[in-house]
Write a protein that holds these residues in place. Sequence first.
Motif, PDB file in Angstrom:
ATOM      1  N   ASP A  13       0.820  -1.213   0.000  1.00 17.66           N
ATOM      2  CA  ASP A  13       0.000   0.000   0.000  1.00 17.66           C
ATOM      3  C   ASP A  13       0.854   1.264   0.000  1.00 17.66           C
ATOM      4  OD1 ASP A  13      -2.155  -1.722   0.232  1.00 17.66           O
ATOM      5  OD2 ASP A  13      -3.196  -0.476   1.688  1.00 17.66           O
ATOM      6  N   PHE A  14       1.598   1.448   1.074  1.00 18.70           N
ATOM      7  CA  PHE A  14       2.212   2.745   1.326  1.00 18.70           C
ATOM      8  C   PHE A  14       3.344   3.078   0.346  1.00 18.70           C
ATOM      9  CE2 PHE A  14       4.707   5.780   4.017  1.00 18.70           C
ATOM     10  CZ  PHE A  14       3.725   6.765   4.072  1.00 18.70           C
ATOM     11  N   VAL A  15       4.378   2.259   0.334  1.00 16.52           N
ATOM     12  CA  VAL A  15       5.503   2.528  -0.572  1.00 16.52           C
ATOM     13  C   VAL A  15       5.067   2.407  -2.032  1.00 16.52           C
ATOM     14  CG1 VAL A  15       7.780   1.708  -1.320  1.00 16.52           C
ATOM     15  CG2 VAL A  15       7.276   1.926   1.117  1.00 16.52           C
ATOM     16  N   ASN A  16       4.086   1.566  -2.281  1.00 20.48           N
ATOM     17  CA  ASN A  16       3.568   1.442  -3.643  1.00 20.48           C
ATOM     18  C   ASN A  16       3.007   2.769  -4.147  1.00 20.48           C
ATOM     19  OD1 ASN A  16       3.054  -0.238  -5.945  1.00 20.48           O
ATOM     20  ND2 ASN A  16       0.883  -0.166  -5.422  1.00 20.48           N
ATOM     21  N   SER A  17       2.466   3.590  -3.251  1.00 20.65           N
ATOM     22  CA  SER A  17       2.004   4.923  -3.631  1.00 20.65           C
ATOM     23  C   SER A  17       3.160   5.914  -3.698  1.00 20.65           C
ATOM     24  CB  SER A  17       0.956   5.428  -2.637  1.00 20.65           C
ATOM     25  OG  SER A  17      -0.276   4.768  -2.789  1.00 20.65           O
ATOM     26  N   LEU A  18       4.053   5.856  -2.693  1.00 18.87           N
ATOM     27  CA  LEU A  18       5.133   6.839  -2.613  1.00 18.87           C
ATOM     28  C   LEU A  18       6.236   6.605  -3.638  1.00 18.87           C
ATOM     29  CD1 LEU A  18       3.578   7.318   0.079  1.00 18.87           C
ATOM     30  CD2 LEU A  18       5.782   7.889   1.108  1.00 18.87           C
ATOM     31  N   LYS A  19       6.262   5.444  -4.285  1.00 20.49           N
ATOM     32  CA  LYS A  19       7.293   5.176  -5.295  1.00 20.49           C
ATOM     33  C   LYS A  19       6.925   5.767  -6.654  1.00 20.49           C
ATOM     34  CE  LYS A  19       5.616   0.842  -7.339  1.00 20.49           C
ATOM     35  NZ  LYS A  19       5.858  -0.587  -7.575  1.00 20.49           N
ATOM     36  N   LYS A  20       5.719   6.270  -6.800  1.00 18.93           N
ATOM     37  CA  LYS A  20       5.230   6.686  -8.116  1.00 18.93           C
ATOM     38  C   LYS A  20       5.915   7.956  -8.615  1.00 18.93           C
ATOM     39  CE  LYS A  20       0.783   4.363  -7.672  1.00 18.93           C
ATOM     40  NZ  LYS A  20      -0.685   4.485  -7.640  1.00 18.93           N
ATOM     41  N   ASP A  21       6.015   8.060  -9.926  1.00 18.50           N
ATOM     42  CA  ASP A  21       6.523   9.258 -10.586  1.00 18.50           C
ATOM     43  C   ASP A  21       5.888   9.325 -11.968  1.00 18.50           C
ATOM     44  OD1 ASP A  21       7.953   7.523 -12.320  1.00 18.50           O
ATOM     45  OD2 ASP A  21       9.698   7.554 -10.999  1.00 18.50           O
TER      46      ASP A  21
END
Length: 580
Positions: free
Chosen positions: A402-410
């Motif tokens: 959930d979390f890093v999967n969102s924060l890894k986006k660019d």
Amino acid sequence: MKECPYGEKCYRKNPIHFGEFSHAHLDAIFEKGNGSGDYDIPVKYSSEMIQTQLKLLEKLFPKSGAKKEKEANVCASNPPVTASISSGSSTSGSSSTNPSGSSTSRSAAPQDTSNLAKKQKLNAKNIRDYIPVVLEKGKMAQKLERAAPYNMFLTAITDSKPTHSEPLSITLQEILDESLGEIESTVQINFMVDIGWLLGHYYFAGILDKPLLVLYGDESPELLGISKFKPQVTAIHVRMPTPFATSHTKMMFLGYSDGSMRVVISTANLYEDDWHNRTQGLWISPKLPALPEDADTGAGESRTGFKQDLMLYLVEYKISQLQPWIARIRKSDFSAINVFFLGSVPGGHRESTVRGHPWGHARLGAILSKHAAPIDDRIPVICQSSSIGSLGPNVQAWIQQDFVNSLKKDSTPVGKLRQMPAFKMIYPSFGNVSGSHDGMLGGGCLPYGKNTNDKQPWLKEHLQQWKASDRHRSRAMPHIKSYTRYNLEQQSVYWFVLTSANLSKAAWGCFNKSSNIQPCLRIANYEVGVLFLPRFVTGEDTFPLGNNRDGVPAFPLPYDVPLTPYASDDKPFLMDYLQG
């Protein structure tokens, strides 16, 4: 005088508290002493804390006739606020972590409000008797101008003198400084509010009689019925839909007499300890002027959509007293704001065709996927907060899925095979806290408990020490919460989030996945933060790290880099260490 409900466990250092509550264990030590710092302190107590509290008693109740004076009234050497301008001071004790991972705090037993009107007025004394770090008035506008383009500050640390003159340090009194505008009304949305302490600051800022709307999350007996004694204050307890949810947002609105306003988003509760020896972060908006009467409905929006997102967030409270402020925001020019508004609101939320994901980590991910410059997958996601929730049996369960999967986006085009970046978590170790300005009591703002920690032993391999020597705050424990990705080799910061949201599902949301319906993001708390994205702040793909680049100031990270991982014998600080 009432007995403090926390007795021997009280670690308050607010003179107002000791003017209103007695402490049998302190009185026993105080009466046997000579009133000049020579006390026989039993070994079972923290001598450092007891000494501090005894010094307060010395100041409040000089040894000659101290007991009689204490029983009769609060002496005139007490700071000039609270009893005469509020319904009492905060007596909140130690914090704890509830099952959702959000921070809660014990509240004092309800007071007899009939006694509040009988409290004697206190004589006005020097501001330095009440506020430990006092800077020259009239200088804040210049300081804010020099802080551009980031407008991000850390609170001044009482026991770290270099922070008192640091350009990016700030005090609450400076936020209320007249150089920023003539304040006509304010809103304070916060979790914990010591109304006496807050009104003390309003007193010294010369705005005690101005309308103040307070929305608070933590139970506060002092705020119940305060309008009877202070009609300019309206206090509303934010009711939560679930038992372990928290109204955790920390935000201010300052309305000025010329029709303009300002937004402040912070990590600090509104009580003394949070502005004393704890590292806190604040973002302060530019002055937001009123729009012309004939302006279009959509006028005055920022490139980041900040105004619309803020209004949508405020509507979620369903509190009628906020309506005039929502209307004021709608009629204000927010075009100078260069950051994104990030909110969390309680409930289940699905992606919409209009706004995409509206709240929580999914909202952050949606913004990053649209606007963040491409980032190498080897660049870790760096998290830092003052509490940690229940994250699951392994790093994959929520952190990665959930979390890093969102924060890894660019903004890399969809379709490219991507890797999961490393996850690192900055959280004070036992050694960090024991060496802090306040010793073990410095961990009072870190409500991470043993029960939760024991269920996630995998977390330790991701933990990093709290070190902030560059900002003179290594010994000031962090109540700030921040999230970022940066490249040390290229000395670049890709983006940075300052927020009230701790690392927890309650704060950021957890996807309730089902093959039959669109994933629903479940959020428990109210939270607010800001996202700094280089393209909107400096017009470049990254912020400089460490040193200025082509006239662009370095981004002011609140901690030292490179990070320092936990050693094998290190352990995270747990709130249980204060309760043993």
